[in-house]
Structure formats: C-alpha cells, structure tokens
Design a protein around this motif. Structure first.
Motif, PDB file in Angstrom:
ATOM      1  N   VAL B  27       0.843  -1.202   0.000  1.00 34.59           N
ATOM      2  CA  VAL B  27       0.000   0.000   0.000  1.00 34.59           C
ATOM      3  C   VAL B  27       0.875   1.247   0.000  1.00 34.59           C
ATOM      4  CG1 VAL B  27      -1.650   1.331   1.329  1.00 34.59           C
ATOM      5  CG2 VAL B  27      -1.982  -1.098   1.052  1.00 34.59           C
ATOM      6  N   MET B  65      -4.560   4.749 -10.310  1.00 35.61           N
ATOM      7  CA  MET B  65      -3.976   4.403  -9.013  1.00 35.61           C
ATOM      8  C   MET B  65      -5.034   4.072  -7.970  1.00 35.61           C
ATOM      9  SD  MET B  65      -0.937   4.072  -9.474  1.00 35.61           S
ATOM     10  CE  MET B  65      -0.603   3.644  -7.796  1.00 35.61           C
ATOM     11  N   VAL B  66      -6.233   4.669  -8.076  1.00 33.06           N
ATOM     12  CA  VAL B  66      -7.298   4.298  -7.145  1.00 33.06           C
ATOM     13  C   VAL B  66      -7.651   2.827  -7.323  1.00 33.06           C
ATOM     14  CG1 VAL B  66      -9.742   4.573  -6.661  1.00 33.06           C
ATOM     15  CG2 VAL B  66      -8.294   6.558  -6.764  1.00 33.06           C
ATOM     16  N   LEU B  67      -7.715   2.372  -8.582  1.00 32.47           N
ATOM     17  CA  LEU B  67      -8.023   0.965  -8.834  1.00 32.47           C
ATOM     18  C   LEU B  67      -6.901   0.063  -8.319  1.00 32.47           C
ATOM     19  CD1 LEU B  67      -9.764   1.086 -12.299  1.00 32.47           C
ATOM     20  CD2 LEU B  67     -10.754   0.807 -10.049  1.00 32.47           C
ATOM     21  N   LEU B  69      -4.925   0.690  -5.758  1.00 30.23           N
ATOM     22  CA  LEU B  69      -5.054   0.657  -4.299  1.00 30.23           C
ATOM     23  C   LEU B  69      -6.243  -0.203  -3.884  1.00 30.23           C
ATOM     24  CD1 LEU B  69      -4.417   4.146  -2.735  1.00 30.23           C
ATOM     25  CD2 LEU B  69      -3.422   1.984  -2.092  1.00 30.23           C
ATOM     26  N   PHE B  70      -7.329  -0.054  -4.619  1.00 33.51           N
ATOM     27  CA  PHE B  70      -8.547  -0.810  -4.365  1.00 33.51           C
ATOM     28  C   PHE B  70      -8.222  -2.303  -4.357  1.00 33.51           C
ATOM     29  CE2 PHE B  70     -12.990  -1.876  -5.797  1.00 33.51           C
ATOM     30  CZ  PHE B  70     -13.613  -1.332  -4.699  1.00 33.51           C
ATOM     31  N   THR B  73      -5.766  -3.275  -1.403  1.00 35.84           N
ATOM     32  CA  THR B  73      -6.402  -3.353  -0.084  1.00 35.84           C
ATOM     33  C   THR B  73      -7.314  -4.575  -0.009  1.00 35.84           C
ATOM     34  OG1 THR B  73      -8.111  -1.861  -0.857  1.00 35.84           O
ATOM     35  CG2 THR B  73      -6.356  -0.890   0.421  1.00 35.84           C
ATOM     36  N   LEU B  74      -7.925  -4.966  -1.124  1.00 35.89           N
ATOM     37  CA  LEU B  74      -8.796  -6.139  -1.107  1.00 35.89           C
ATOM     38  C   LEU B  74      -7.987  -7.429  -0.999  1.00 35.89           C
ATOM     39  CD1 LEU B  74     -11.660  -5.505  -3.632  1.00 35.89           C
ATOM     40  CD2 LEU B  74     -11.767  -5.716  -1.184  1.00 35.89           C
ATOM     41  N   GLY B 176     -10.605 -12.311   3.957  1.00 36.06           N
ATOM     42  CA  GLY B 176     -10.796 -11.255   4.952  1.00 36.06           C
ATOM     43  C   GLY B 176      -9.462 -10.771   5.455  1.00 36.06           C
ATOM     44  N   ARG B 177      -9.486  -9.625   6.075  1.00 36.18           N
ATOM     45  CA  ARG B 177      -8.250  -9.047   6.587  1.00 36.18           C
ATOM     46  C   ARG B 177      -8.075  -9.526   8.014  1.00 36.18           C
ATOM     47  NH1 ARG B 177      -4.668  -4.795   6.251  1.00 36.18           N
ATOM     48  NH2 ARG B 177      -4.458  -3.731   8.241  1.00 36.18           N
ATOM     49  N   GLU B 178      -7.006 -10.287   8.277  1.00 38.58           N
ATOM     50  CA  GLU B 178      -6.801 -10.846   9.622  1.00 38.58           C
ATOM     51  C   GLU B 178      -6.159  -9.817  10.527  1.00 38.58           C
ATOM     52  OE1 GLU B 178      -8.244 -13.569  10.239  1.00 38.58           O
ATOM     53  OE2 GLU B 178      -8.698 -13.882   8.132  1.00 38.58           O
TER      54      GLU B 178
END
Lengths: 365, 179
Positions: B27, B65-67, B69-70, B73-74, B176-178
């Motif tokens: 990120v 860049m938004v895509l 980052l999207f 993060t996913l 999921g984000r642990e």
C-alpha cells in the motif's frame, strides 16, 4: 505585489471554503430541526455569559473545541502513518477544489485589474474533476489503515460509489463544455451574461436542465451524504470508513464532506446559474429590458456580483441540506443501478443531443 | 522553469520513485507511486501544459492508481519479507537498471531536444485548442487507433468479468483481513 495579490486571493478562497463548511455544520443541525419540527442546536452557551442564546456562534465555537480536545485514538492493529495521513488526504482536495471557481468579475483597483478567482487556470473544469478524483484516496486509505471490517467495507462501498458517480458527472460536464465551447470557468460565467430574446438571462440551466440535475445529484453522491451515505451507513457499518477515527481527525472527515457540499454548490452556480452574474446588471449599469440604463459605479457592481455569487452558493448548500433530511438512504444495489443504468445513459444521451443541436443550430453562446 | 521550483521538485519526485521500489508494504509503495505521478503533473503545470497536467492527475494519479489501491487493499497482501529475495535477484535487478540508464542516457546524448534550448514558446502553446487541433489533424490515425485499443480492452474486461463462476469458486470463503 503580484505574489501578494495571488497570496491574498488564495487565502480568501481557503477561508471562504472553511468558513462556509463550518457554517454548514450549524445549518445542517438547524435544517434537521426545522424539518423534524423541533428547535435544535440551541444548547451551547458560552460560559453562561450571554443573556441571549446565540446558538449560531456558540455552536460554531463549541463544536470544534469539543472535537479537537477529544482523545485522538489510533487502534492497535492500524497502520499508524497511513491512519494519520488519510484525514489530510480527504480534506486537502476538498478545500483546493474551489480555487478554479470564479467568485467575481475582473475588478479595477488602484490601477490594477484583479481577477476574482484564486488561480487563473484555463482548464478549470478539468482541474475540478482532477481534485474530485483525488478525494477518493482519503476514503480508501482510512478504511484500509483502520484494520476494522466495518471501516474496510465502508471504504470499498465509498470507492465504488465515488468512481461510479464521477463517470456520470464527467459526462454531464462534457455537455456543458460543448455548450460553452471552453474549459475555462470564468469564460463560461461571462457567456452567461448574455440575454436570450432580449430579456431572458442566458444561464446554463436554460439550455441544460438535464445536465444540471445530473451534476447536482452526482455531486451529492460524491460528498457521501444521505441519500448517498452507503459508505457510512450507521445502521449497518457503525460509521463506515471513519469508524476508528476520533477527535480532530474525525472532524477533518466531516469538514471534508461539508467542503464538498460547498464545492458542489459553487460548481452548480458557476455552470448553470450564472456564477457571479446578476441579470441586467453589468459594469455599464442596470439595464432592465425596455428601460433606460441606470448607471452604477463599477466597483459597487463588482461587490454586488461577489455578494450574488455567495447568495447563490448558500442557496444550493441549503438545498442540499433539505435533500439530505428529506430523502431516505438508497440500498447498495439501488445506488449502483441509479449511477450506471440511469444517470450514465441519460448523460450520454444528453451529450449526443447537445452535440446534435449545436451541429444543427450553430453555437448557442 | 525556475530552478527554485525545479530542484526541490526533482528531489521530491526521486524520493517518491525510490519509495515505490524500497517500501516493503504494497500500500505504501502504491501511495509513493501516486505521489510521484502527482508531482509529474506539477512539472507539466510549470511547463505551461495545463491540459496535460489535469489529464495526468485525472487518469494516472486519480483513476488508475485508485483501482490499484482498491485491488491491493482487497487482496490484503502482507509486507514482503526482505529475506525472500536472493542476492542473485538483486544483482540482476541492479544490472538491468544500469543497462537501462546507459541506453536512455546514450539516446538523450544523441538527440537534441527542440524545447531544451531557451526558445520562445509558439503562440498558444499547451492550450486545449492547439493540442486538440494537432490531435485531430496530424495525429488523427494514432488517436483513433488508440481509442479502438481502449474499446477492445473494455469489451475484454466485461467478457472476463461476465464469465460464470464455477461452483467451487462460489463456495470458497471470502478473503478477509486478519487482525
């Protein structure tokens, strides 16, 4: 001297946006109270000194003091740096957007002509699109860095919503660019000073009603307020992407949303409602149709025009508050359907019809 | 372009570009790339190319860049462990970077850039009108071919996304984000 003037203009615009955003905090509460048939926002009193309760100023002072003296809490698993960076990234683009919007005509002061807008950028409308596009980062990073599932869900919804509605907004802007034949916002406002049939002010809304509704709606979606507040839906996601924020940082997100409200009002005013233009009033004086010209001093005209711009912006801020307390929240699929299946095709059609009309009847302005 | 603007800007841009390569966290790397692309737009503004600057921010620093980052993060990537890369890999990277620098330097040395000398700008340089005239007359074919390329990419993306997921994919638990 040139630098000084430029600096003062930038400072003025930044203060204008910040003050209007702070004012919106109070207007929002009063508006809610009005619609819900209660008095509202009248409990803050400065040290009990004032005999009359000035809810207006007191709320303006009490709210920020309350917010900025709260504990600034950063959750344990969070990415600390990015968690702190996100509110800045949300607030910064929202404030600088207003730089391209002209708030008055060129004025002559002490032998100098000063253009009343912060930055004389000739691709103003694209500059606004660019800053709106940068506003997404605050949402994405706030949700990700918080290490919280509600926050991440909120930020994913927020990003999807903002990207979707940017599309409809961009296409609606294209039809305005076709209409005016320029990307410069000051040029657009000047063209709206003309008269149609000799009596009707040639404001953008006369030609582009659809684009007005599209840009106003998409703008409200960009500011993530009810009915478009899916990213922070409190009944589902606690507070969405800023769940894990408190104190001043949370206030920054709120301020960014209000600054976007002010920006949308400014953009709609500039594109469709004549910006700083007052009908029949120009630097020559007041010229009502069929009547003799009444001379008014040019400086007074300029000041009146700045005032007219502010009044228009305040009106559209107020309209957004009304909408916010009148319409319930959309469901996620309704929101996406509206953006992609209704607004985007209509915007495309509008571009096509506008282009066709210009081809057939020639340039309007 | 004033040197007082250029040198601080150049330092910031290089710092941003280094941040893309040197950060372990994906990120933060992506954010550095956003900063670098954004700073490039500042050069364009200083060089009177306002339209190009706005497009640079809308398309690269904004949409692309938004895509990025999207997706990052996913995917919930963990920071890259530093010991996974072998010294051989590092040497190869350094070698190819040096090679690229030599090739680019040689190419720059061999050509004279028309704008490098302090020649006065032609009338209307960098404005939308001039750029649009060039785009729709001299470079029309390239422009139209590019739009066909973009159309193909959009159709391809829709086709890929529309493919029916197999039942096995549907049953897989959502990532999921642990904590």
């Amino acid at each position: 001297m040139e630098w000084l003037i430029a600096g003062v203009k930038c400072l003025l615009v930044i203060l204008l946006v910040l003050q209007l955003s702070a004012l919106m905090l109070w207007v929002e509460r009063k508006g809610a109270a009005l619609i819900q048939n209660r008095i509202g926002a009248n409990r803050a009193n400065l040290l009990g000194i004032f005999p009359v309760n000035l809810g207006f100023t007191n709320t303006l002072i009490a709210d920020p003091v309350k917010m900025f003296t709260k504990e600034d809490y950063v959750p344990d698993g969070a990415d600390k740096f990015i968690h702190s960076l996100a509110p800045f990234l949300a607030l910064f683009p929202a404030i600088i957007t207003f730089a391209a919007i002209p708030f008055g005509d060129t004025i002559e002061l002490a032998g100098r002509s000063i253009e009343l807008r912060a930055v004389g950028i000739d691709v103003g409308i694209l500059y606004i699109s660019a800053t709106v596009a940068m506003g997404v980062y605050g949402v994405v990073l706030a949700g990700w860095a918080s290490n919280n599932r509600w926050a991440l869900l909120g930020s994913i919804r927020g990003t999807a919503q903002m990207i979707s509605y940017e599309l409809a907004m961009g296409l609606a802007v294209v039809s305005c660019v076709l209409l005016y034949g320029t990307l410069d916002l000051q040029d657009m406002v000047r063209q709206q000073g003309q008269m149609l049939f000799g009596w009707l002010p040639a404001w953008g809304v006369v030609y582009q009603q659809l684009a007005f509704i599209l840009i106003f709606t998409a703008g409200m979606a960009e500011s993530k307020r009810v009915p478009f507040d899916i990213p922070e839906a409190e009944s589902e996601l606690v507070a969405g992407y800023f769940t894990e924020y408190s104190g001043g940082k949370q206030a920054s997100f709120m301020l960014a949303d209000f600054a976007e409200v002010v920006m949308v009002a400014g953009l709609v005013t500039t594109l469709f409602f004549g910006g700083w233009q007052i009908p029949y009033l120009s630097s020559q004086g007041l010229a009502l149709p069929g009547m003799a010209v009444i001379t008014v001093s040019p400086l007074l005209v300029s000041l009146l025009q700045v005032a007219a711009f502010l009044v228009k912006v305040l009106f559209f801020c107020w309209l957004q508050v009304l909408v916010r307390w009148t319409v319930p929240r959309f469901r996620y699929d309704q929101l996406m359907n509206l953006g992609w299946k209704a607004m985007m095709p209509i915007a495309l059609l509008n571009v096509f019809v506008t282009a066709l009309a210009i081809l057939l009847f020639g340039e309007v302005a | 372009m004033s040197p007082y603007l250029f040198y601080p800007l150049a330092c910031l841009t290089i710092a941003g570009a280094l941040g893309v390569v040197l950060n372990n966290n994906p990120v933060r790397s992506a954010l550095s790339l956003v900063a670098t692309l954004f700073l490039l737009a500042v050069y364009y503004i200083a060089l009177q190319a306002h339209l190009v600057a706005a497009l640079q921010i809308i398309v690269y620093a904004g949409a692309v860049m938004v895509l990025f980052l999207f997706v990052i993060t996913l995917l919930n990537l963990s920071p890259d462990p530093a010991d996974r890369t072998s010294p051989l890999f590092g040497a190869a990277a350094l070698g190819s970077a040096l090679l690229l620098a030599v090739v680019l330097g040689r190419a720059l040395w061999a050509t004279t850039l028309p704008g490098a000398a302090n020649t006065p700008l032609p009338e209307g340089f960098g404005t939308t009108v001039v750029l649009a005239r060039q785009l729709f007359s001299e470079y029309l074919v390239a422009f139209e071919l590019t739009s066909i390329l973009l159309l193909v990419a959009v159709v391809g993306a829709v086709v890929l996304a529309k493919r029916d997921p197999s039942p096995a994919d549907m049953d897989a638990p959502a990532p999921g984000r642990e904590a």
